[in-house]
Design a protein around this motif. Structure first.
Motif, PDB file in Angstrom:
ATOM      1  N   UNK A 137      11.702 -20.506 -40.535  1.00 13.65           N
ATOM      2  CA  UNK A 137      12.328 -21.066 -39.336  1.00 13.65           C
ATOM      3  C   UNK A 137      12.132 -22.574 -39.325  1.00 13.65           C
ATOM      4  N   UNK A 138      13.195 -23.300 -39.120  1.00 13.18           N
ATOM      5  CA  UNK A 138      13.058 -24.753 -38.960  1.00 13.18           C
ATOM      6  C   UNK A 138      12.312 -25.049 -37.667  1.00 13.18           C
ATOM      7  N   UNK A 139      12.674 -24.315 -36.597  1.00 17.55           N
ATOM      8  CA  UNK A 139      12.000 -24.408 -35.306  1.00 17.55           C
ATOM      9  C   UNK A 139      11.696 -22.992 -34.840  1.00 17.55           C
ATOM     10  N   UNK A 140      10.563 -22.807 -34.151  1.00 19.39           N
ATOM     11  CA  UNK A 140      10.217 -21.477 -33.633  1.00 19.39           C
ATOM     12  C   UNK A 140       9.299 -21.625 -32.433  1.00 19.39           C
ATOM     13  N   UNK A 141       9.476 -20.739 -31.452  1.00 24.41           N
ATOM     14  CA  UNK A 141       8.600 -20.717 -30.292  1.00 24.41           C
ATOM     15  C   UNK A 141       8.322 -19.268 -29.914  1.00 24.41           C
ATOM     16  N   UNK A 142       7.057 -18.960 -29.680  1.00 25.09           N
ATOM     17  CA  UNK A 142       6.638 -17.606 -29.312  1.00 25.09           C
ATOM     18  C   UNK A 142       6.461 -17.531 -27.803  1.00 25.09           C
ATOM     19  N   UNK A 143       6.920 -16.427 -27.231  1.00 27.97           N
ATOM     20  CA  UNK A 143       6.762 -16.223 -25.802  1.00 27.97           C
ATOM     21  C   UNK A 143       6.708 -14.726 -25.542  1.00 27.97           C
ATOM     22  N   UNK A 144       6.624 -14.342 -24.287  1.00 31.04           N
ATOM     23  CA  UNK A 144       6.570 -12.921 -23.998  1.00 31.04           C
ATOM     24  C   UNK A 144       6.599 -12.651 -22.511  1.00 31.04           C
ATOM     25  N   UNK A 145       6.998 -11.428 -22.188  1.00 37.01           N
ATOM     26  CA  UNK A 145       7.246 -10.326 -23.115  1.00 37.01           C
ATOM     27  C   UNK A 145       8.668 -10.350 -23.681  1.00 37.01           C
ATOM     28  N   UNK A 146       8.911  -9.504 -24.687  1.00 35.11           N
ATOM     29  CA  UNK A 146      10.287  -9.236 -25.094  1.00 35.11           C
ATOM     30  C   UNK A 146      10.993  -8.589 -23.904  1.00 35.11           C
ATOM     31  N   UNK A 147      12.247  -8.941 -23.706  1.00 38.08           N
ATOM     32  CA  UNK A 147      13.042  -8.309 -22.659  1.00 38.08           C
ATOM     33  C   UNK A 147      13.811  -7.120 -23.209  1.00 38.08           C
TER      34      UNK A 147
END
Length: 238
Positions: A137-147
């Motif tokens: 990934x050139x750019x990536x961001x982790x978050x949560x929860x999955x919807x």
């Protein structure tokens, strides 16, 4: 006749507008959506300018070389110092590692996920799958929860859930050729928000960004939200 044909060919040669923002109503709730074609638009993540965290849409507009910001949104949870809570990559540089385990708050309500941007695609990927596949990934961001996970709502979402906030997130097609960013204009539950992505937008995977801090910059809608300073931001620049 020749002039008309010339004008027609010139119009057809223009690039299609790949950022489309609109307000829609679904099951009595209002949402603002911005649809992006990652193959034709410069979809990027933003955190810092040098050592300083940008924190606002106006700060991105002031970056060298940026002539327009047709869309932007907060893009993942962050600590008090506005550093990303989870995995974060910008322009190929990893700022924060992947957090694969459960934890407190919405971020740790597994399964969570990663929004992965390349030069021509954008995909929401469940975190453990992301670790297994190790996409570049050139750019990536982790978050949560999955919807939404492979067409199914997060298993912890209840139809009668009482927790309601203005919420924002992103959903993508399986092929990664379309990303739809959404912010609710009414307080909604997780079940209602996830259902909007799955049933109205018909997207197979979607990721929650935040609830108490949800901001949208969409000049086409006459909107540029302000308030507390943000951490990671996703946007399309010209």
């Amino acid at each position: 006749m020749r002039l008309a044909l010339a004008l027609l060919f010139a119009w057809l040669a223009l690039p299609a507008a790949a950022v489309t923002c609109e307000n829609v109503t679904y099951q009595g709730k209002s949402y603002s959506t911005c649809t992006v074609d990652p193959a034709t638009e410069q979809l990027r993540l933003f955190l810092k300018d040098g050592d300083s965290i940008l924190g606002s849409f106006s700060a991105i507009e002031g970056l060298p070389g940026v002539t327009a910001l047709p869309f932007a949104m907060n893009a993942g949870m962050y600590h008090a110092d506005r550093a990303p809570v989870g995995h974060y990559v910008e322009n190929g540089v990893e700022v924060m590692r992947v957090i694969p385990n459960a934890g407190p708050g919405n971020f740790g309500l597994l399964p969570n996920g990663v929004f992965c941007i390349t030069d021509d695609s954008a995909r929401v990927i469940e975190t453990l799958r992301y670790v297994e596949e190790a996409p570049v990934c050139r750019d990536a961001t982790q978050s949560g929860p999955m919807l939404v996970i492979d067409g199914e709502l997060h298993p912890r979402f209840l139809p009668d859930g009482t927790s309601r906030f203005l919420r924002n997130g992103v959903g993508t097609t399986e092929a990664g050729d379309r990303a739809v960013f959404v912010i609710s204009n009414d307080a909604v539950s997780f079940h209602e928000f996830g259902s909007f992505f799955r049933d109205y937008l018909q997207l197979s995977n979607a990721l929650y960004f935040d609830g108490k801090v949800s901001r949208l910059h969409a000049p086409a809608l006459g909107r540029s939200d302000f308030g507390v300073q943000m951490g990671p931001i996703v946007g399309v620049v010209e």
